[in-house]
Design an enzyme around this catalytic site. Structure first.
Site, short mmCIF file in Angstrom:
data_model
loop_
_atom_site.label_atom_id
_atom_site.label_comp_id
_atom_site.label_asym_id
_atom_site.label_seq_id
_atom_site.Cartn_x
_atom_site.Cartn_y
_atom_site.Cartn_z
CD GLU A 287 38.52 31.50 43.15
OE1 GLU A 287 37.28 31.63 43.07
OE2 GLU A 287 39.29 31.87 42.23
CG HIS B 256 45.90 41.09 40.74
ND1 HIS B 256 44.90 41.91 40.27
CD2 HIS B 256 45.73 39.91 40.11
CE1 HIS B 256 44.18 41.26 39.37
NE2 HIS B 256 44.66 40.03 39.26
#
Lengths: 322, 422
Positions: free
Chosen positions: A56, A126
């Protein structure tokens, strides 16, 4: 069109209308794990729509570099929960690029898209709503759409906006939310909150997926208690439209704010502080905040954790009955 | 496919040393391991390895006394270019000493000298074209000087006055100049590496016949951004030259506590990046390696990694006292035997391109010039108008306008307690 379809449609238009636009991220090549990038590589080629290594900070840094040398960079972070390795690149680099160079350089053509929020079974990693980490960072714009129509227009505006934007997509609505969306190219202002429903008794403020929850709570309040609610979708959290919000609260005298992110230091705190300063003499009741609790996002107990429509309804009632 | 194949593909003639030549391995046929990964060679003799049998060699052109080591390596530069290179190295050196003193006198908040690394700056910068884009770390002021960034601009930035191109927003030595294709320095280490890869990718797509050069240190190479950047640059074929100034120290931490592998170079090979190491105090070795790297990056549209072995001659910064962690002997032996300026000067003297008189005149004029521009920089004030409205967002949000009004209102009453502005 559903919300993920609207995002996909916006990306098609963005890549089509801007030959310098590039879409990158993990698994973007085959269409993305949520299918937001479907068919884009086939249409625009591997040099403009491509997979990156799984990193990322690399995605964010690479995208900052793309934007700093003239490309329009649309980067995907697969889940907002995984944006933290990119935090330094976003907060220390993207947000400060223009400021620190005295306007000589910028990465304003950068947009980072990332799905956020509860889905019913996501657990700690999540489900998070990390918007407040970014709203504390001057130099960024933070946008959260509530529906397919809004998502398409706001995303196109974000991509074309000459500031770096973090665009949080409510993944719970990717397929659940459907509405008529024009296939044509259109933009929605990044400066204005949207008064979704006008009312006179209380102002209810939210953004993203929480708007649906608030609408349901307001419907119950109207039907059972005959309360007239004014619902405001902020759409842009940074900068946010204080004028529209305060105008509404001065009219109603009451306010409920709701977001999924934890209460403490959540974006609601900023709203509440500003509203009490601007609307002090108009307020009839303390400002209520209905938020996630100050714990990590749970798995089995998600239904208890989220600020659902019943909690919002109860807060509206408390505020009215104060 | 031989297991050596990936290694051989990445090596180039300046660095052929990487391989495991003395290791024996079984000759049994390749086996398919995975339909995506491909075939592996079998090995019947289980061994764990931590390094290649041969270390990365260090490319050199000139010895410590300015002698060219092999006639084939004679630098292909004119007397004028050579003198200009040396002149810039000396100007950098003199600027360092004056600005360092200015900090010691309390006139600058902070400074970082470039002592010992002049050859890495000028040798590399002189091999580039103006359209090549530079991302620096913070100790690359010589690259900017070579590109025509003036001493005045340098001083204005260090002072942070109204003429500073960064508008007084960055600490001293965080230079940046759009005109010189030099992105503004950022303090966080290694963040410029993935950005450099992205910038190079953008330039490739735009069809620009130029590359990106990204400078960083041995310490920065420990950051996650370093590894992400090399992997992105490799998998996405970015025309970027990663230039590591391995000067032996990250503030106080020596390289033996920074890493255990064969320097930074060996990491490039693991990312399938063409890599070479050079003597960073040998200006001609740096120049040659950069010249070759640029050709590769631009013609093949791929990344290159360079590791230049040098020495940080000064403190890390004015906030550091290197005598706490390294001996004076170490520093003085470097000054005597391996000073890049001295080596370059000896090279020029052997060619009768330089003499003591020219040296004295150059140092005198550089000193006079830098003192003069410094004094001018100090005389300029800060401009409040440059703080508000800031070019922070493209359009200034209402909340920021409100905050500006609050400050201006506050200054009406308490302005005398704040720095003078104009």
């Amino acid at each position: 069109m559903n919300l993920v379809g609207a995002i996909n449609n916006a990306l098609h238009i963005a890549l089509d209308t801007d030959p310098t636009a590039i879409l990158l991220g993990e698994d973007v090549g085959f269409g993305g794990v949520f299918r937001a990038a479907v068919d884009l590589q086939e249409k625009f080629g591997k040099s403009r729509v491509f997979n990156t290594p799984l990193c990322e900070q690399g995605i964010a840094g690479f995208a900052v570099g793309l934007a700093s040398e003239g490309s329009t960079a649309i980067a995907e972070i697969q889940f907002a929960d995984y944006i933290f390795p990119a935090f330094d690149q976003i907060v220390n680099e993207a947000a400060k690029y223009r400021f620190r160079s005295g306007g000589q350089f910028d990465c304003g053509k950068l947009t980072i898209r990332t799905p956020y929020g509860a889905v019913g079974h996501g657990g700690l990693y999540h489900s998070q709503s990390p918007e407040a980490y970014f709203t504390h960072t001057p130099g960024l714009r933070v946008i959260v759409p509530r529906s397919p129509y809004q998502a398409k227009g706001l995303l196109l505006s974000s991509i074309r906006c000459p500031d770096p934007v973090i665009f949080f997509e409510p993944k719970a609505l990717y397929r659940a939310s459907k509405e008529l969306v024009p296939v044509s190219d259109y933009e929605i202002s990044l400066f204005n909150a949207d008064v979704v429903m006008e009312g006179s008794d209380i102002t209810v403020i939210g953004y993203g997926a929480q708007l649906g929850v608030l609408e349901k709570a307001c419907k119950k309040a109207r039907e059972e208690l005959n309360i007239s609610t004014e619902i405001i979708d902020l759409r842009s959290l940074l900068p946010w439209d204080k004028e529209t919000v305060c105008k509404s609260v001065m009219k109603t005298g009451r306010c409920v704010i709701s977001h999924e992110a934890p209460l403490t230091s959540g974006f609601g705190a900023e709203l509440a502080a500003s509203i009490q300063k601007e609307c002090f003499l108009s307020l009839e009741a303390p400002i209520e905040r209905v938020c996630g609790y100050d714990t990590p996002f749970p798995l089995s107990h998600e239904k208890f954790y989220v600020p659902d429509y019943l909690k919002c309804f109860a807060a509206i009632r408390r505020c009215i009955q104060f | 496919m031989s297991r050596f194949a990936p290694l051989l593909r990445t090596s180039w003639r300046l660095a052929r040393s990487c391989g495991r030549a003395s290791r024996s391995f079984a000759s049994s046929p390749d086996i398919a391991v995975h339909p995506n990964i491909g075939r592996f060679s079998s090995e019947l003799d289980l061994q764990f390895i931590s390094r290649f049998d041969e270390p990365f060699l260090t490319f050199r052109v000139m010895d410590e006394n300015g002698n060219i080591l092999d006639p084939s390596l004679e630098p292909d530069v004119s007397k004028e270019k050579c003198q200009r290179m040396y002149k810039t190295m000396v100007e950098l050196n003199v600027t360092d000493s004056i600005l360092y003193q200015a900090q010691r006198q309390g006139r600058l908040s902070f400074y970082m000298t470039n002592y010992g690394e002049e050859a890495t700056h000028i040798g590399s910068a002189a091999a580039l074209e103006d359209e090549d884009v530079v991302f620096g770390q913070y100790r690359e002021a010589g690259v900017l000087l070579w590109r025509g960034y003036s001493m005045q601009e340098m001083c204005d930035q260090c002072v942070g006055n109204r003429d500073d191109s960064n508008k007084g927003r960055m600490m001293p030595v965080h230079y940046g100049s759009k005109r010189h294709n030099f992105h503004t320095i950022s303090s966080p280490l290694a963040t410029q590496l993935p950005q450099a890869a992205g910038a190079a990718y953008a330039m490739k797509l735009q069809g620009r016949q130029a590359c990106v050069v990204c400078y960083f240190g041995d310490g920065a190479a420990s950051e996650g951004d370093f590894h992400g950047a090399l992997n992105f640059a490799s998998t996405l074929d970015c025309p970027v030259i990663f230039f590591c100034r391995n000067n032996g120290y990250a503030i106080s931490t020596p390289i033996r506590e920074q890493y255990r592998g064969d320097g930074i170079a060996v990491r490039g090979v693991s990312y399938n990046i063409r890599t070479a190491r050079c003597d960073g105090n040998d200006v001609w070795a740096v120049h040659k390696i950069m010249d070759e790297a640029r050709k590769i990056a631009i013609s093949q549209k791929v990344p290159v990694l360079i590791e230049a072995m040098t020495y940080r001659g000064g403190n890390h910064s004015t906030s550091d006292d290197a005598s706490r962690y390294r001996g004076n002997d170490e520093v003085s032996s470097w000054k005597l035997s391996n000073n890049p300026l001295a080596r370059m000067r000896m090279f020029m003297e052997k060619k009768n391109w330089w003499d003591d008189q020219q040296e004295t005149a150059l140092r005198e004029s550089a000193r006079t010039a830098i003192v003069q521009v410094c004094n001018f920089s100090f005389s300029l004030l800060l401009s409040l108008l440059l703080f508000f409205p800031p070019p922070l967002h493209h359009k200034v949000p209402a909340s920021l306008k409100e905050q500006e009004e609050t400050l201006l209102e506050h200054l009406k009453e308490f302005g005398s307690h704040y720095p003078t502005v104009n």
